[in-house]
Scaffold this motif. Structure first.
Motif, short mmCIF file in Angstrom:
data_model
loop_
_atom_site.label_atom_id
_atom_site.label_comp_id
_atom_site.label_asym_id
_atom_site.label_seq_id
_atom_site.Cartn_x
_atom_site.Cartn_y
_atom_site.Cartn_z
N SER A 14 0.77 -1.25 0.00
CA SER A 14 0.00 0.00 0.00
C SER A 14 0.80 1.30 0.00
O SER A 14 0.64 2.14 -0.86
CB SER A 14 -1.00 0.04 1.16
OG SER A 14 -1.75 -1.15 1.17
N HIS A 71 0.66 -5.59 -11.23
CA HIS A 71 -0.46 -4.72 -11.58
C HIS A 71 -0.06 -3.29 -11.29
O HIS A 71 0.89 -3.04 -10.53
CB HIS A 71 -1.73 -5.12 -10.81
CG HIS A 71 -1.66 -4.85 -9.34
ND1 HIS A 71 -0.69 -5.40 -8.52
CD2 HIS A 71 -2.44 -4.09 -8.51
CE1 HIS A 71 -0.89 -5.00 -7.27
NE2 HIS A 71 -1.93 -4.19 -7.24
N ASP A 75 1.76 1.21 -5.26
CA ASP A 75 2.80 0.54 -4.47
C ASP A 75 3.58 -0.51 -5.28
O ASP A 75 4.51 -1.10 -4.77
CB ASP A 75 2.20 -0.09 -3.19
CG ASP A 75 0.98 -0.95 -3.45
OD1 ASP A 75 0.19 -0.64 -4.36
OD2 ASP A 75 0.80 -1.95 -2.73
N HIS A 76 3.19 -0.69 -6.56
CA HIS A 76 3.88 -1.67 -7.40
C HIS A 76 4.60 -1.01 -8.59
O HIS A 76 5.27 -1.71 -9.36
CB HIS A 76 2.89 -2.75 -7.87
CG HIS A 76 2.27 -3.48 -6.72
ND1 HIS A 76 2.68 -4.74 -6.33
CD2 HIS A 76 1.33 -3.09 -5.82
CE1 HIS A 76 1.98 -5.10 -5.26
NE2 HIS A 76 1.15 -4.11 -4.93
N ASP A 174 -0.86 -8.80 -5.51
CA ASP A 174 -2.03 -8.64 -4.65
C ASP A 174 -3.15 -9.60 -5.07
O ASP A 174 -3.51 -9.69 -6.23
CB ASP A 174 -2.53 -7.20 -4.73
CG ASP A 174 -1.48 -6.23 -4.20
OD1 ASP A 174 -0.37 -6.68 -3.87
OD2 ASP A 174 -1.78 -5.03 -4.13
N HIS A 229 -7.07 -8.43 -0.99
CA HIS A 229 -5.88 -8.97 -0.33
C HIS A 229 -6.19 -10.24 0.46
O HIS A 229 -7.31 -10.46 0.90
CB HIS A 229 -5.28 -7.92 0.62
CG HIS A 229 -4.81 -6.71 -0.10
ND1 HIS A 229 -3.69 -6.71 -0.89
CD2 HIS A 229 -5.35 -5.47 -0.19
CE1 HIS A 229 -3.55 -5.51 -1.43
NE2 HIS A 229 -4.54 -4.75 -1.04
N HIS A 251 4.02 -8.19 1.22
CA HIS A 251 3.04 -7.12 1.11
C HIS A 251 2.44 -6.88 2.50
O HIS A 251 1.23 -6.84 2.70
CB HIS A 251 1.95 -7.51 0.09
CG HIS A 251 1.19 -6.36 -0.51
ND1 HIS A 251 0.08 -5.82 0.08
CD2 HIS A 251 1.38 -5.64 -1.65
CE1 HIS A 251 -0.40 -4.85 -0.69
NE2 HIS A 251 0.38 -4.71 -1.74
ZN ZN Z 1 -0.29 -3.63 -3.43
#
Ligand code: ZN
Ligand code: ZN
Length: 292
Positions: A14, A71, A75-76, A174, A229, A251
């Motif tokens: 996140s 994705h 945060d990615h 995720d 999640h 994560h």
């Molecule tokens: Zn994430």
């Protein structure tokens, strides 16, 4: 075919959470890499950990870099503008990942570098950057054979399986297990949902190592259902069902302190030992490397 190593550069979900309570496990968002003795190299996800990975490279040399994005949530992908190799001519960076219903992979990634968000113009990216939009697929990168699988998340999200010299490594971005949205119970729907979840158990079956989203605790889950999640419980169950050898919680929830993570790990290790499951369990830690 010799050694195969995985290193974590960002393990948080996140949002980055630097500070005294996250110093040991680390506060950067999703990023890890796998390297083989033959020089094969893949980076998974490009959260803020990617910046730290970039600093670890010898930048006087040219690099051929492959990044597989699960994705395009922030945060990615947020580490890409801060990944120094993209500014150096002669480097090649191939980015693979899914698009969304609204945008292509390239539009999403170049979009976060628009002037409104970021001070550098795209023309200043001196490396040769290529975008490869993929879905559920299989392909090769050097000696690695890769399979991708669609996960359950609010946007298209992929998990990746790497085969190399008889070993398998799996990274699931995720993901929330599918569940029956009809609370009063619909038999057919229950079976349909179970089949969808079984498909992921098949995908991770027998893996030498599995790194997966396990953001929530079961006690936190009900208020976060549908956010995309998994819980620690979900992923331990899946790994046991699938006969995975090593499982890494990943994560981590941003609110989770180092001490919380230690406690969670201890709790599940005890449970695994009590029940005699042949599973080795870890919580991913920034800058930690393990062998497969
Ligand atoms: Zn994430
Ligand atoms: Zn996400």
């Amino acid at each position: 075919m010799g050694w195969l190593k995985v290193t974590f550069w960002g393990v948080r979900g996140s949002i980055p959470v630097p500070g005294p309570s996250t110093m040991r496990y680390g506060g950067n968002t999703s990023c890890l890499e796998i390297r083989s003795e033959d020089g094969d190299w893949i980076i998974f996800d490009a959260g803020t950990g990617l910046r730290v990975l970039g600093e670890s490279l010898d930048l006087s040399k040219k690099h051929d870099i492959t990044i597989l994005i699960s994705h395009p949530h922030w945060d990615h992908i947020n580490g890409i503008p801060f990944f120094t190799p993209i500014y150096i001519p002669g480097n090649r960076v191939a980015i693979y990942g899914p698009g969304t219903v609204e945008m292509s992979l390239e539009d999403i990634l170049s979009g976060q570098m628009k002037y409104s968000y970021f001070p550098v113009r795209t023309v200043e990216l001196q490396a040769e950057i290529s975008y490869h939009q993929i879905e559920q697929d299989s392909f090769t990168i050097g000696n690695f054979t890769i399979e991708s699988i669609t996960l359950n998340h609010p946007v298209a999200c992929l998990g990746y399986k790497v085969h190399y010299g008889g070993k398998t490594f799996i990274y699931l971005g995720d993901n929330e297990p599918y569940y029956n949205v009809y609370k009063d119970g619909d038999g057919e729907m229950g079976e349909f949902v179970e089949n969808l979840n079984r498909r992921l158990v098949e995908f991770v079956k027998g893996a030498d190592a599995l790194v997966t989203d396990s953001q929530y605790l079961p006690s936190e889950y009900e208020s976060k259902r549908g956010w995309g999640h998994s819980t620690t419980h979900h992923v331990v169950n899946m790994a046991v069902r699938a006969g995975v050898k090593k499982l890494f919680f990943f994560h981590h929830e941003p609110l989770r302190s180092d001490d919380d993570l230690d406690d969670i790990l201890l709790h599940y290790r005890q449970m695994i030992q009590d029940r005699g499951f042949p599973l080795e369990l870890h919580a991913a830690m920034e800058k930690q490397t393990f062998d497969i």
